[in-house]
Design an enzyme around this catalytic site. Structure first.
Site, mmCIF file in Angstrom:
data_model
loop_
_atom_site.group_PDB
_atom_site.id
_atom_site.type_symbol
_atom_site.label_atom_id
_atom_site.label_comp_id
_atom_site.label_asym_id
_atom_site.label_seq_id
_atom_site.Cartn_x
_atom_site.Cartn_y
_atom_site.Cartn_z
ATOM 1 N N HIS A 75 -7.592 9.649 5.391
ATOM 2 C CA HIS A 75 -6.897 8.583 6.131
ATOM 3 C C HIS A 75 -6.948 8.902 7.624
ATOM 4 O O HIS A 75 -6.641 10.022 8.019
ATOM 5 C CB HIS A 75 -5.415 8.541 5.738
ATOM 6 C CG HIS A 75 -5.151 7.861 4.432
ATOM 7 N ND1 HIS A 75 -4.492 8.483 3.402
ATOM 8 C CD2 HIS A 75 -5.410 6.614 3.989
ATOM 9 C CE1 HIS A 75 -4.369 7.637 2.390
ATOM 10 N NE2 HIS A 75 -4.929 6.505 2.716
ATOM 11 N N GLU A 128 -2.418 6.296 -7.855
ATOM 12 C CA GLU A 128 -3.306 7.293 -7.223
ATOM 13 C C GLU A 128 -3.265 8.604 -7.980
ATOM 14 O O GLU A 128 -2.204 9.090 -8.353
ATOM 15 C CB GLU A 128 -2.898 7.520 -5.760
ATOM 16 C CG GLU A 128 -3.775 8.569 -5.063
ATOM 17 C CD GLU A 128 -3.680 8.549 -3.545
ATOM 18 O OE1 GLU A 128 -3.264 7.514 -2.976
ATOM 19 O OE2 GLU A 128 -4.026 9.569 -2.922
ATOM 20 N N GLY A 162 -8.809 5.629 2.983
ATOM 21 C CA GLY A 162 -9.495 6.230 4.132
ATOM 22 C C GLY A 162 -10.853 5.581 4.302
ATOM 23 O O GLY A 162 -11.842 6.231 4.610
ATOM 24 N N GLY A 163 -10.896 4.255 4.092
ATOM 25 C CA GLY A 163 -12.180 3.554 3.990
ATOM 26 C C GLY A 163 -12.752 3.067 5.305
ATOM 27 O O GLY A 163 -13.834 2.478 5.298
ATOM 28 N N ASN A 217 -9.882 0.393 1.119
ATOM 29 C CA ASN A 217 -8.766 0.246 2.056
ATOM 30 C C ASN A 217 -9.241 0.596 3.460
ATOM 31 O O ASN A 217 -9.785 1.685 3.694
ATOM 32 C CB ASN A 217 -7.627 1.194 1.656
ATOM 33 C CG ASN A 217 -6.801 0.637 0.538
ATOM 34 O OD1 ASN A 217 -7.223 -0.300 -0.143
ATOM 35 N ND2 ASN A 217 -5.628 1.193 0.332
ATOM 36 N N ASP A 268 0.863 -1.188 0.000
ATOM 37 C CA ASP A 268 0.000 0.000 0.000
ATOM 38 C C ASP A 268 0.905 1.246 0.000
ATOM 39 O O ASP A 268 1.937 1.268 0.681
ATOM 40 C CB ASP A 268 -0.850 -0.067 1.284
ATOM 41 C CG ASP A 268 -1.931 0.982 1.336
ATOM 42 O OD1 ASP A 268 -2.386 1.437 0.275
ATOM 43 O OD2 ASP A 268 -2.347 1.338 2.472
ATOM 44 N N HIS A 269 0.541 2.259 -0.736
ATOM 45 C CA HIS A 269 1.266 3.541 -0.749
ATOM 46 C C HIS A 269 2.784 3.412 -0.932
ATOM 47 O O HIS A 269 3.555 3.989 -0.154
ATOM 48 C CB HIS A 269 0.987 4.349 0.527
ATOM 49 C CG HIS A 269 -0.413 4.855 0.594
ATOM 50 N ND1 HIS A 269 -0.884 5.849 -0.229
ATOM 51 C CD2 HIS A 269 -1.461 4.479 1.360
ATOM 52 C CE1 HIS A 269 -2.170 6.062 0.036
ATOM 53 N NE2 HIS A 269 -2.544 5.246 0.977
ATOM 54 N N ASP A 307 2.414 5.118 -5.352
ATOM 55 C CA ASP A 307 1.717 6.350 -4.976
ATOM 56 C C ASP A 307 2.550 7.561 -5.382
ATOM 57 O O ASP A 307 3.428 8.011 -4.654
ATOM 58 C CB ASP A 307 1.457 6.353 -3.465
ATOM 59 C CG ASP A 307 0.720 7.620 -3.026
ATOM 60 O OD1 ASP A 307 0.444 8.484 -3.881
ATOM 61 O OD2 ASP A 307 0.413 7.727 -1.830
HETATM 62 P P1 13P Z 1 -8.001 4.314 7.122
HETATM 63 O O1 13P Z 1 -6.863 4.048 8.070
HETATM 64 O O2 13P Z 1 -8.506 5.709 7.242
HETATM 65 O O3 13P Z 1 -9.062 3.287 7.216
HETATM 66 O O4 13P Z 1 -7.391 4.227 5.648
HETATM 67 C C1 13P Z 1 -6.796 3.062 5.220
HETATM 68 C C2 13P Z 1 -6.118 3.306 3.928
HETATM 69 O O5 13P Z 1 -6.588 4.048 3.091
HETATM 70 C C3 13P Z 1 -4.851 2.626 3.680
HETATM 71 O O6 13P Z 1 -4.315 2.983 2.459
#
Ligand code: 13P
Length: 282
Positions: free
Chosen positions: A180, A133, A210-211, A231, A81-82, A103
């Site tokens: 996030h 992204e 930021g899910g 995510n 991720d990222h 990213d």
């Molecule tokens: P949250 O920590 O806000 O759930 O976001 C997770 C995320 O987007 C990881 O890339």
């Protein structure tokens, strides 16, 4: 079983639902997500974020994640991720990750496109999947987010089509009002941004970052507009933190750490199951 992210997302596109991408910042979070997936029979994406290097580094987490995915009864993709540089994406691919996110959202548009295209070419040669992204996302990991205008961060639909076509990317993270970390106020989401990006990119899986921390209605609306990967981390970590508090309160004396670890793994599994069901439902 360890699978490519592309195959999991292709099923989500066909079925019109979203797949969870769960970050593992500890063994408990990884094992909790695997348990949830096996109990529900729902595939998912197990992720490592460089922001969590201080909790568990990629060199330690990576081989464990791959082993857990291989041993799982359900299809599991292992994803970086990222990935903020080409170098870290290559490191994850060399370890056997089946997917990486490059990213480049903080880079100028043209440079993001150029570097993403390079990662896509390399990853595809290895049979791996790439998420990129476009548009940037604010974060509020430790309450640092002050006043801001969500619209300033939105993905521009008119850039998305060219970006996807030029880079050949497999999934695109877009910014439409999520954050996030912890939501200080009710998030102001623009479902129109998802709709417009989808119009310009067709069936390409769109990703919500930021899910965690959204309402069931928000998840369903975002999925109905084209979000196919969500995510999820912070609110699962908060559930785990509350689990620690509860077990300590329940057993104030003689509590051993493995009891805490086992209990919290169960709490995290329950939270993952809760959202896996939401992401899959109509
Ligand atoms: P949250 O920590 O806000 O759930 O976001 C997770 C995320 O987007 C990881 O890339």
């Amino acid at each position: 079983m360890l699978v490519s992210m592309k195959s999991i997302l292709a099923d989500a596109v066909k079925g019109g639902y979203a797949v969870g991408g769960f970050n593992c910042a500890s063994l408990e979070s990884a094992m909790g997500a695997i348990r949830a997936s096996e109990e529900l029979g729902i595939p998912f994406i197990l992720q490592h974020a460089p922001a969590h290097e201080e909790f568990i580094p990629l060199s330690v987490a990576g081989p464990i994640m791959i082993q857990l995915a291989r041993a799982a009864k359900t299809p599991v993709a292992v994803h970086l991720d990222h990935g903020g540089s080409i170098e870290i994406c290559l490191r994850a691919l060399a370890m056997g990750f089946t997917s990486v996110m490059f990213d480049g959202s903080a880079l100028p548009y043209e440079e993001n496109m150029k570097q993403t295209a390079f990662v896509v070419k390399t990853a595809h040669a290895l049979g791996a999947t790439v998420e990129a992204e476009l548009g940037s996302m604010p974060h509020n990991f430790r309450g640092e987010l002050k006043e801001y205008t969500p619209e300033d961060f939105y993905t521009k639909p008119e850039e998305a089509a060219q970006f996807v076509e030029t880079t050949g990317v497999d999934a695109l993270a877009i910014s439409f009002g999520t954050v996030h970390g912890v939501y200080k106020t009710t998030p102001k989401l623009s479902f129109k941004v998802i709709e417009d990006v989808r119009k310009s990119t067709g069936e390409l899986p769109l990703v919500m970052h930021g899910g965690s921390g959204l309402s069931a209605d928000d998840y369903h609306e975002a999925i109905s507009k084209g979000i196919r990967k969500i995510n999820y981390y912070t609110y699962g970590a908060l559930a785990g933190g509350k689990g620690v508090y509860d077990i300590v309160k329940k057993t104030p004396e003689g509590l051993q750490f493995h009891d805490v670890s086992t209990y919290v793994t169960g709490v995290i599994a329950d939270d993952v199951k809760r959202v896996m069901k939401l992401f899959k439902a109509d």
